[in-house]
Design an enzyme around this catalytic site. Structure first.
Site, PDB file in Angstrom:
ATOM      1  N   HIS A 104       2.199  -3.320   7.061  1.00  0.00           N
ATOM      2  CA  HIS A 104       1.213  -2.299   6.699  1.00  0.00           C
ATOM      3  C   HIS A 104       1.125  -1.284   7.836  1.00  0.00           C
ATOM      4  CE1 HIS A 104      -0.769  -4.287   3.176  1.00  0.00           C
ATOM      5  NE2 HIS A 104      -0.064  -5.290   3.659  1.00  0.00           N
ATOM      6  N   TYR A 149     -14.096  -6.441   9.486  1.00  0.00           N
ATOM      7  CA  TYR A 149     -14.597  -6.627   8.119  1.00  0.00           C
ATOM      8  C   TYR A 149     -13.709  -7.646   7.420  1.00  0.00           C
ATOM      9  CZ  TYR A 149     -10.718  -3.785   6.494  1.00  0.00           C
ATOM     10  OH  TYR A 149      -9.468  -3.321   6.230  1.00  0.00           O
ATOM     11  N   GLU A 167       0.065  -4.187  11.321  1.00  0.00           N
ATOM     12  CA  GLU A 167      -0.364  -2.795  11.160  1.00  0.00           C
ATOM     13  C   GLU A 167       0.501  -2.010  12.131  1.00  0.00           C
ATOM     14  OE1 GLU A 167      -2.393  -1.675   8.921  1.00  0.00           O
ATOM     15  OE2 GLU A 167      -3.691  -3.337   8.365  1.00  0.00           O
ATOM     16  N   ASN A 215      -3.303  -5.885  -1.909  1.00  0.00           N
ATOM     17  CA  ASN A 215      -3.661  -6.814  -0.834  1.00  0.00           C
ATOM     18  C   ASN A 215      -5.048  -7.421  -1.033  1.00  0.00           C
ATOM     19  OD1 ASN A 215      -2.549  -8.114   1.373  1.00  0.00           O
ATOM     20  ND2 ASN A 215      -3.555  -6.762   2.871  1.00  0.00           N
ATOM     21  N   ARG A 216      -5.552  -7.341  -2.260  1.00  0.00           N
ATOM     22  CA  ARG A 216      -6.775  -8.043  -2.666  1.00  0.00           C
ATOM     23  C   ARG A 216      -6.524  -8.821  -3.962  1.00  0.00           C
ATOM     24  NH1 ARG A 216      -7.214  -5.919   1.419  1.00  0.00           N
ATOM     25  NH2 ARG A 216      -8.909  -4.648   2.317  1.00  0.00           N
ATOM     26  N   HIS A 256       0.859  -1.196   0.000  1.00  0.00           N
ATOM     27  CA  HIS A 256       0.000   0.000   0.000  1.00  0.00           C
ATOM     28  C   HIS A 256       0.891   1.240   0.000  1.00  0.00           C
ATOM     29  CE1 HIS A 256      -3.461  -2.584   1.721  1.00  0.00           C
ATOM     30  NE2 HIS A 256      -3.509  -2.511   0.412  1.00  0.00           N
ATOM     31  N   ALA A 257       0.764   2.004  -1.079  1.00  0.00           N
ATOM     32  CA  ALA A 257       1.727   3.063  -1.368  1.00  0.00           C
ATOM     33  C   ALA A 257       1.863   4.102  -0.254  1.00  0.00           C
ATOM     34  CB  ALA A 257       1.305   3.746  -2.662  1.00  0.00           C
ATOM     35  N   ARG A 258       0.755   4.430   0.369  1.00  0.00           N
ATOM     36  CA  ARG A 258       0.771   5.557   1.300  1.00  0.00           C
ATOM     37  C   ARG A 258       1.300   5.192   2.682  1.00  0.00           C
ATOM     38  NH1 ARG A 258      -5.729   5.612   1.379  1.00  0.00           N
ATOM     39  NH2 ARG A 258      -6.111   3.980   2.904  1.00  0.00           N
ATOM     40  N   GLU A 259       1.588   3.924   2.917  1.00  0.00           N
ATOM     41  CA  GLU A 259       1.942   3.477   4.273  1.00  0.00           C
ATOM     42  C   GLU A 259       3.442   3.660   4.497  1.00  0.00           C
ATOM     43  OE1 GLU A 259      -0.021  -0.363   4.485  1.00  0.00           O
ATOM     44  OE2 GLU A 259      -1.973   0.592   4.164  1.00  0.00           O
ATOM     45  N   ARG A 272      -3.212   4.442  -2.605  1.00  0.00           N
ATOM     46  CA  ARG A 272      -3.032   3.156  -1.919  1.00  0.00           C
ATOM     47  C   ARG A 272      -2.607   2.046  -2.896  1.00  0.00           C
ATOM     48  NH1 ARG A 272      -5.778  -0.048   2.253  1.00  0.00           N
ATOM     49  NH2 ARG A 272      -6.685  -1.927   1.387  1.00  0.00           N
TER      50      ARG A 272
HETATM   51  O1  0X9 Z   1      -7.186  -3.791   4.372  1.00  0.00           O
HETATM   52  C1  0X9 Z   1      -6.019  -4.199   4.325  1.00  0.00           C
HETATM   53  O2  0X9 Z   1      -5.497  -4.651   3.318  1.00  0.00           O
HETATM   54  C2  0X9 Z   1      -5.179  -4.157   5.607  1.00  0.00           C
HETATM   55  N1  0X9 Z   1      -5.318  -2.907   6.268  1.00  0.00           N
HETATM   56  S1  0X9 Z   1      -4.668  -1.551   5.617  1.00  0.00           S
HETATM   57  O3  0X9 Z   1      -5.070  -0.436   6.451  1.00  0.00           O
HETATM   58  N2  0X9 Z   1      -3.108  -1.637   5.690  1.00  0.00           N
HETATM   59  O4  0X9 Z   1      -5.108  -1.436   4.262  1.00  0.00           O
HETATM   60  C3  0X9 Z   1      -5.661  -5.223   6.552  1.00  0.00           C
HETATM   61  C4  0X9 Z   1      -5.651  -6.583   6.005  1.00  0.00           C
HETATM   62  C5  0X9 Z   1      -5.980  -7.580   7.052  1.00  0.00           C
HETATM   63  N3  0X9 Z   1      -6.541  -8.750   6.510  1.00  0.00           N
HETATM   64  C6  0X9 Z   1      -5.809  -9.685   5.873  1.00  0.00           C
HETATM   65  N4  0X9 Z   1      -4.532  -9.572   5.755  1.00  0.00           N
HETATM   66  N5  0X9 Z   1      -6.437 -10.729   5.406  1.00  0.00           N
HETATM   67 ZN    ZN Z   2      -1.964  -1.603   4.064  1.00  0.00          ZN
END
Ligand code: 0X9
Ligand code: ZN
Length: 430
Positions: free
Chosen positions: A305, A361, A383, A252-253, A179-182, A233
């Site tokens: 992250h 979530y 995190e 991350n998706r 995630h670019a902004r982190e 991001r």
């Molecule tokens: O949403 C995300 O990708 C992560 N949070 S962020 O604020 N860095 O974007 C959390 C991901 C947690 N869930 C998994 N890794 N499955």
């Molecule tokens: Zn992230």
């Protein structure tokens, strides 16, 4: 002429962060599991962008566009979720953050060195990686497996006292800046390199383990946050059409585990767009390939992250636990204990747990879940610490970078030892 130059300079300064005119940011503090879940349910309706994840009794920080602010506030009131405004004017707060950063440090480290008093642009990070590889050829191998979508090299270091040839050693993989902004994540990665190569105070880390450290998974996005849009991001790929052209995929998706099922935005302009196909992003294919190439020896994978002071583990898509959950939980507890000993008292305490249960979530296609799914026993999302009550600004002030990298390193050492004990060569029971 002089007046013209001054005018241009002033105009340039005030034009910065213009994309965020009218935006507000809110702290939201759900106090029951139901509230946490309903907050998660508001993400797509109000196009919420969480900079810091909320957890139970842990406030999150969320960016809200002008057109959604009144509806969002009404929904919070309706659910009884506590909230308060963090920044009435996001652009103005970003301008203040820039001033704060200037006050902490204006200097760029000498070429090839790393400093932890400011957030560094990509070139400084890459110069550092290159110079470590050049200066320590017996310990370090630089790998550039691919270029990013926009053509920047993606670089990682293999660190080993035995040139990656002793196959009985366990291996640990750390990556950051998907995630670019982190921005706090690449310093953690470069400091890990520093502690393994230039300042080895824990020699067992090299005697027992080989390491792979990839500080910037998403160099295009990282540059974009420095040069243009601070809260970018995603990647910067342009392969996706939806009437309008919207760049970028949430890295991350984009992994092929429950890809595009829950916790994603189907809109290519959304922050959690998973891409047109699993592994559509070259940057994510690099992470995938490292995982597969080293799977037989990889005992722990850390995906860095921010923000939230959390250590999270699988499964993110449905909140169930894998057979390794007890080992994941106890390892995370040990890591966090080591961090806490070194942490600053006014920073938030770390929260540990299953990622869906902690942040309320689901997420699909994440690196943490993919790595575990293919067989890495200990797979964590960190995190890192950032904002919390009383800490203003939008990213961790540069004055705390050194603190965070040092305390995080303590956690990594303890995590590595535990991983070696549980899944190392003499004890492979998975
Ligand atoms: O949403 C995300 O990708 C992560 N949070 S962020 O604020 N860095 O974007 C959390 C991901 C947690 N869930 C998994 N890794 N499955
Ligand atoms: Zn992230």
């Amino acid at each position: 002429m002089k007046t013209l130059i001054i005018f241009c300079l002033v105009a340039a300064v005030s034009a910065k962060h213009e994309a965020y005119l009218g935006w507000k940011s809110y702290y939201v503090a759900p106090s029951t599991q139901d509230q946490l879940q309903s907050l998660g349910g508001m993400i797509s309706g109000f196009d919420l962008d969480f900079l810091s994840r909320a957890a139970l009794n842990r406030e999150g920080l969320v960016l809200v566009k002008p057109e959604y602010q009144s509806g969002f506030v009404a929904a919070l009131k309706n659910e009884g979720i506590q909230y308060w405004v963090h920044a009435e004017d996001v652009k103005a707060q970003l301008d203040l953050d820039d001033q704060d950063a200037e006050a902490v440090s204006r200097s760029t480290p000498p070429k090839g060195e790393m400093a932890y008093d400011r957030y560094q642009p990509l070139q400084v990070i890459y110069d550092y990686i290159d110079s470590v590889a050049k200066n320590y050829p017996n310990l370090v191998t630089l790998v550039t497996p691919a270029n990013s979508y926009e053509g920047r090299p993606i670089k990682y270091l293999k660190i080993s006292s035995t040139n990656f040839e002793d196959k009985s050693k366990s291996l640990i993989f750390i990556e950051s800046t998907t995630h670019a902004r982190e921005w706090i994540t690449p310093p953690v990665a470069t400091f890990t390199i520093h502690k393994l190569v230039e300042n080895l105070t824990n020699p067992d880390m090299l005697e027992r383990f080989d390491w792979i450290v990839l500080p910037v998974v998403n160099p295009d996005g990282y540059e974009f946050t420095h040069n243009s849009t601070r809260f970018w991001r995603k990647t910067r790929s342009m392969d996706h059409f939806d009437g309008q052209r919207c760049p970028g995929v949430d890295g991350n998706r984009n992994f092929d585990f429950k890809w595009n099922t829950v916790g994603v935005s189907s809109n290519p302009c959304g922050e959690t767009f998973p891409g047109g196909a699993p592994f559509s992003e070259v940057e994510i294919r690099v992470v995938r390939d490292i995982l597969h190439e080293n799977l037989d020896r990889m005992v722990m994978y850390l995906s860095m992250h921010s923000y939230g002071s959390m250590v999270l583990y699988p499964w993110g898509h449905d909140g169930t636990l894998s057979n390794y959950a007890f080992a994941q939980q106890t390892t995370a507890v040990n890591m966090v204990k080591a961090i806490t000993v070194r942490a600053l008292p006014d920073f938030p305490k770390y929260t540990i747990g299953n990622s869906k249960l902690v942040i309320g979530y689901p997420t699909s296609g994440s690196s943490q879940d993919y790595a575990h799914y293919i067989g890495v026993p200990l797979s964590f999302t960190y995190e890192l610490p950032g904002l919390g009550r009383g800490l203003l600004g939008f990213h961790l002030s540069a004055r705390y970078i050194r603190q965070v990298v040092e305390e995080t390193w303590e956690g990594i050492v303890v995590g590595a030892r535990r991983a070696g004990q549980l899944y190392g060569p003499s004890n492979r029971y998975y």
